[in-house]
Write a protein that holds these residues in place. Structure first.
Motif, PDB file in Angstrom:
ATOM      1  N   ASN A 122       0.786  -1.353   0.082  1.00  9.06           N
ATOM      2  CA  ASN A 122       0.048   0.048   0.065  1.00  9.06           C
ATOM      3  C   ASN A 122       0.880   1.226   0.035  1.00  9.06           C
ATOM      4  OD1 ASN A 122      -2.675  -1.223  -0.218  1.00  9.06           O
ATOM      5  ND2 ASN A 122      -2.309  -1.540   2.143  1.00  9.06           N
ATOM      6  N   TYR A 123       1.938   1.363  -0.784  1.00 11.67           N
ATOM      7  CA  TYR A 123       2.645   2.454  -0.971  1.00 11.67           C
ATOM      8  C   TYR A 123       1.893   3.328  -1.818  1.00 11.67           C
ATOM      9  CZ  TYR A 123       6.226   5.601  -2.524  1.00 11.67           C
ATOM     10  OH  TYR A 123       6.947   7.072  -2.969  1.00 11.67           O
ATOM     11  N   VAL A 124       1.494   4.666  -1.579  1.00 11.66           N
ATOM     12  CA  VAL A 124       0.820   5.580  -2.248  1.00 11.66           C
ATOM     13  C   VAL A 124       1.392   6.543  -3.135  1.00 11.66           C
ATOM     14  CG1 VAL A 124      -0.744   7.566  -2.324  1.00 11.66           C
ATOM     15  CG2 VAL A 124      -1.038   5.718  -0.297  1.00 11.66           C
ATOM     16  N   LEU A 125       1.486   6.332  -4.466  1.00 10.66           N
ATOM     17  CA  LEU A 125       2.477   6.943  -5.283  1.00 10.66           C
ATOM     18  C   LEU A 125       2.266   8.525  -5.004  1.00 10.66           C
ATOM     19  CD1 LEU A 125       2.016   4.814  -8.600  1.00 10.66           C
ATOM     20  CD2 LEU A 125       3.756   4.863  -7.141  1.00 10.66           C
ATOM     21  N   PRO A 126       3.148   9.506  -4.958  1.00 10.34           N
ATOM     22  CA  PRO A 126       3.163  10.778  -4.500  1.00 10.34           C
ATOM     23  C   PRO A 126       2.838  11.538  -5.904  1.00 10.34           C
ATOM     24  CG  PRO A 126       5.263  10.062  -4.658  1.00 10.34           C
ATOM     25  CD  PRO A 126       4.566   8.702  -4.679  1.00 10.34           C
ATOM     26  N   THR A 127       3.018  10.871  -7.145  1.00  7.83           N
ATOM     27  CA  THR A 127       2.836  11.532  -8.275  1.00  7.83           C
ATOM     28  C   THR A 127       2.720  10.490  -9.351  1.00  7.83           C
ATOM     29  OG1 THR A 127       3.728  13.294  -9.865  1.00  7.83           O
ATOM     30  CG2 THR A 127       5.199  11.979  -8.883  1.00  7.83           C
ATOM     31  N   SER A 128       2.415  10.788 -10.726  1.00 11.86           N
ATOM     32  CA  SER A 128       2.348   9.855 -11.908  1.00 11.86           C
ATOM     33  C   SER A 128       3.818   9.021 -11.799  1.00 11.86           C
ATOM     34  CB  SER A 128       2.016  10.290 -13.093  1.00 11.86           C
ATOM     35  OG  SER A 128       0.701  10.422 -13.257  1.00 11.86           O
ATOM     36  N   ALA A 129       3.819   7.895 -12.063  1.00 10.86           N
ATOM     37  CA  ALA A 129       5.186   7.194 -11.954  1.00 10.86           C
ATOM     38  C   ALA A 129       5.351   6.021 -12.766  1.00 10.86           C
ATOM     39  CB  ALA A 129       5.370   6.686 -10.547  1.00 10.86           C
ATOM     40  N   PHE A 130       6.286   5.813 -13.320  1.00 15.55           N
ATOM     41  CA  PHE A 130       6.727   4.662 -14.031  1.00 15.55           C
ATOM     42  C   PHE A 130       7.102   3.502 -12.976  1.00 15.55           C
ATOM     43  CE2 PHE A 130       6.410   7.274 -17.753  1.00 15.55           C
ATOM     44  CZ  PHE A 130       5.665   6.588 -18.613  1.00 15.55           C
ATOM     45  N   VAL A 131       6.852   2.268 -13.055  1.00 12.78           N
ATOM     46  CA  VAL A 131       7.220   1.406 -12.103  1.00 12.78           C
ATOM     47  C   VAL A 131       8.031   0.059 -13.013  1.00 12.78           C
ATOM     48  CG1 VAL A 131       6.911  -0.212 -10.240  1.00 12.78           C
ATOM     49  CG2 VAL A 131       5.379   2.010 -10.298  1.00 12.78           C
ATOM     50  N   TYR A 132       9.168  -0.048 -12.758  1.00 13.41           N
ATOM     51  CA  TYR A 132      10.067  -1.128 -13.379  1.00 13.41           C
ATOM     52  C   TYR A 132      10.089  -2.006 -12.259  1.00 13.41           C
ATOM     53  CZ  TYR A 132      13.637  -3.641 -15.938  1.00 13.41           C
ATOM     54  OH  TYR A 132      14.260  -4.597 -16.379  1.00 13.41           O
ATOM     55  N   VAL A 133       9.833  -3.264 -12.658  1.00 17.00           N
ATOM     56  CA  VAL A 133      10.031  -4.613 -11.798  1.00 17.00           C
ATOM     57  C   VAL A 133      11.111  -5.454 -12.540  1.00 17.00           C
ATOM     58  CG1 VAL A 133       8.989  -6.366 -10.243  1.00 17.00           C
ATOM     59  CG2 VAL A 133       7.648  -4.086 -10.623  1.00 17.00           C
ATOM     60  N   GLN A 134      12.142  -5.770 -11.895  1.00 17.99           N
ATOM     61  CA  GLN A 134      12.852  -6.862 -12.527  1.00 17.99           C
ATOM     62  C   GLN A 134      12.909  -7.988 -11.439  1.00 17.99           C
ATOM     63  OE1 GLN A 134      16.761  -5.748 -13.265  1.00 17.99           O
ATOM     64  NE2 GLN A 134      17.364  -7.661 -14.062  1.00 17.99           N
ATOM     65  N   GLY A 135      12.688  -9.335 -11.964  1.00 19.92           N
ATOM     66  CA  GLY A 135      12.287 -10.351 -11.066  1.00 19.92           C
ATOM     67  C   GLY A 135      11.162 -11.067 -11.303  1.00 19.92           C
ATOM     68  N   ARG A 136      10.783 -11.993 -10.225  1.00 17.26           N
ATOM     69  CA  ARG A 136       9.679 -12.797 -10.306  1.00 17.26           C
ATOM     70  C   ARG A 136       8.630 -12.273  -8.913  1.00 17.26           C
ATOM     71  NH1 ARG A 136      10.336 -18.842  -9.702  1.00 17.26           N
ATOM     72  NH2 ARG A 136       9.379 -18.525  -7.786  1.00 17.26           N
ATOM     73  N   GLY A 137       7.458 -12.239  -9.339  1.00 16.25           N
ATOM     74  CA  GLY A 137       6.266 -11.903  -8.337  1.00 16.25           C
ATOM     75  C   GLY A 137       5.254 -11.186  -8.846  1.00 16.25           C
ATOM     76  N   GLN A 138       4.517 -10.670  -7.929  1.00 17.51           N
ATOM     77  CA  GLN A 138       2.944 -10.021  -8.288  1.00 17.51           C
ATOM     78  C   GLN A 138       3.238  -8.433  -7.979  1.00 17.51           C
ATOM     79  OE1 GLN A 138      -0.056 -11.831  -6.062  1.00 17.51           O
ATOM     80  NE2 GLN A 138      -0.339 -13.238  -7.869  1.00 17.51           N
ATOM     81  N   VAL A 139       2.458  -7.644  -8.758  1.00 16.27           N
ATOM     82  CA  VAL A 139       2.692  -6.190  -8.774  1.00 16.27           C
ATOM     83  C   VAL A 139       1.036  -6.050  -8.714  1.00 16.27           C
ATOM     84  CG1 VAL A 139       3.283  -4.044  -9.609  1.00 16.27           C
ATOM     85  CG2 VAL A 139       4.626  -6.080  -9.788  1.00 16.27           C
ATOM     86  N   TRP A 140       0.815  -4.970  -7.652  1.00 21.34           N
ATOM     87  CA  TRP A 140      -0.835  -4.622  -7.412  1.00 21.34           C
ATOM     88  C   TRP A 140      -0.791  -3.046  -7.557  1.00 21.34           C
ATOM     89  CZ3 TRP A 140      -5.059  -7.692  -5.427  1.00 21.34           C
ATOM     90  CH2 TRP A 140      -4.693  -9.087  -5.016  1.00 21.34           C
ATOM     91  N   LEU A 141      -1.696  -2.502  -8.559  1.00 21.16           N
ATOM     92  CA  LEU A 141      -2.056  -1.197  -8.510  1.00 21.16           C
ATOM     93  C   LEU A 141      -3.442  -1.250  -8.233  1.00 21.16           C
ATOM     94  CD1 LEU A 141       0.101   0.272 -11.460  1.00 21.16           C
ATOM     95  CD2 LEU A 141       0.100   1.025  -8.936  1.00 21.16           C
ATOM     96  N   ASP A 142      -3.760  -0.551  -6.847  1.00 26.29           N
ATOM     97  CA  ASP A 142      -5.055  -0.658  -6.417  1.00 26.29           C
ATOM     98  C   ASP A 142      -5.677  -2.137  -6.425  1.00 26.29           C
ATOM     99  OD1 ASP A 142      -5.213   1.901  -5.859  1.00 26.29           O
ATOM    100  OD2 ASP A 142      -5.670   2.755  -7.809  1.00 26.29           O
ATOM    101  N   GLU A 143      -6.693  -2.359  -7.538  1.00 25.42           N
ATOM    102  CA  GLU A 143      -7.220  -3.577  -7.514  1.00 25.42           C
ATOM    103  C   GLU A 143      -6.736  -4.572  -8.842  1.00 25.42           C
ATOM    104  OE1 GLU A 143      -9.013  -5.020  -5.190  1.00 25.42           O
ATOM    105  OE2 GLU A 143      -8.786  -3.208  -4.034  1.00 25.42           O
ATOM    106  N   GLU A 144      -5.756  -3.787  -9.463  1.00 25.93           N
ATOM    107  CA  GLU A 144      -5.319  -4.439 -10.773  1.00 25.93           C
ATOM    108  C   GLU A 144      -3.982  -5.205 -10.208  1.00 25.93           C
ATOM    109  OE1 GLU A 144      -5.290  -2.097 -14.452  1.00 25.93           O
ATOM    110  OE2 GLU A 144      -5.727  -0.401 -13.039  1.00 25.93           O
TER     111      GLU A 144
END
Length: 75
Positions: free
Chosen positions: A33-55
Motif C-alpha cells: 500500500n505505498y501511495v504514489l506521490p505523483t504519476s510514476a513508471f514502475v520497473y520491476v525486475q524479477g519474479r512476483g506480483q505487482v498490485w496497483l489498487d485492484e489491478e
C-alpha cells in the motif's frame, strides 16, 4: 488504439524526470500500500506480483507499469 496511434501520441508528450527511486527486495520481502506521490513508471525486475489498487500483474522476468498519482502500489 493501434500502436501507430500510440506512437504519434507519445511523440507529442513532454516528459520530465523529477525523481528516481531504487528499492531492492530480498526473496519474500514486499512493500504494501505505498501511495504514489505523483504519476510514476514502475520497473520491476524479477519474479512476483505487482498490485496497483485492484489491478494485478504477475511477472517472471521484468515488467514496466504506469501508475497515476494516489494509486496504491503493492509489490
Amino acid at each position: 488504439m493501434g500502436i501507430q496511434n500510440d506512437i504519434k501520441l507519445w511523440d507529442q508528450v513532454q516528459v520530465r524526470v523529477l525523481d528516481v527511486r531504487l528499492i531492492s527486495f530480498a526473496t519474500h520481502e514486499f512493500i504494501r500500500n505505498y501511495v504514489l506521490p505523483t504519476s510514476a513508471f514502475v520497473y520491476v525486475q524479477g519474479r512476483g506480483q505487482v498490485w496497483l489498487d485492484e489491478e494485478v500483474w504477475t511477472t517472471s522476468q521484468f515488467l514496466l507499469l504506469h501508475g497515476g498519482k494516489g494509486r496504491r502500489l503493492t509489490l
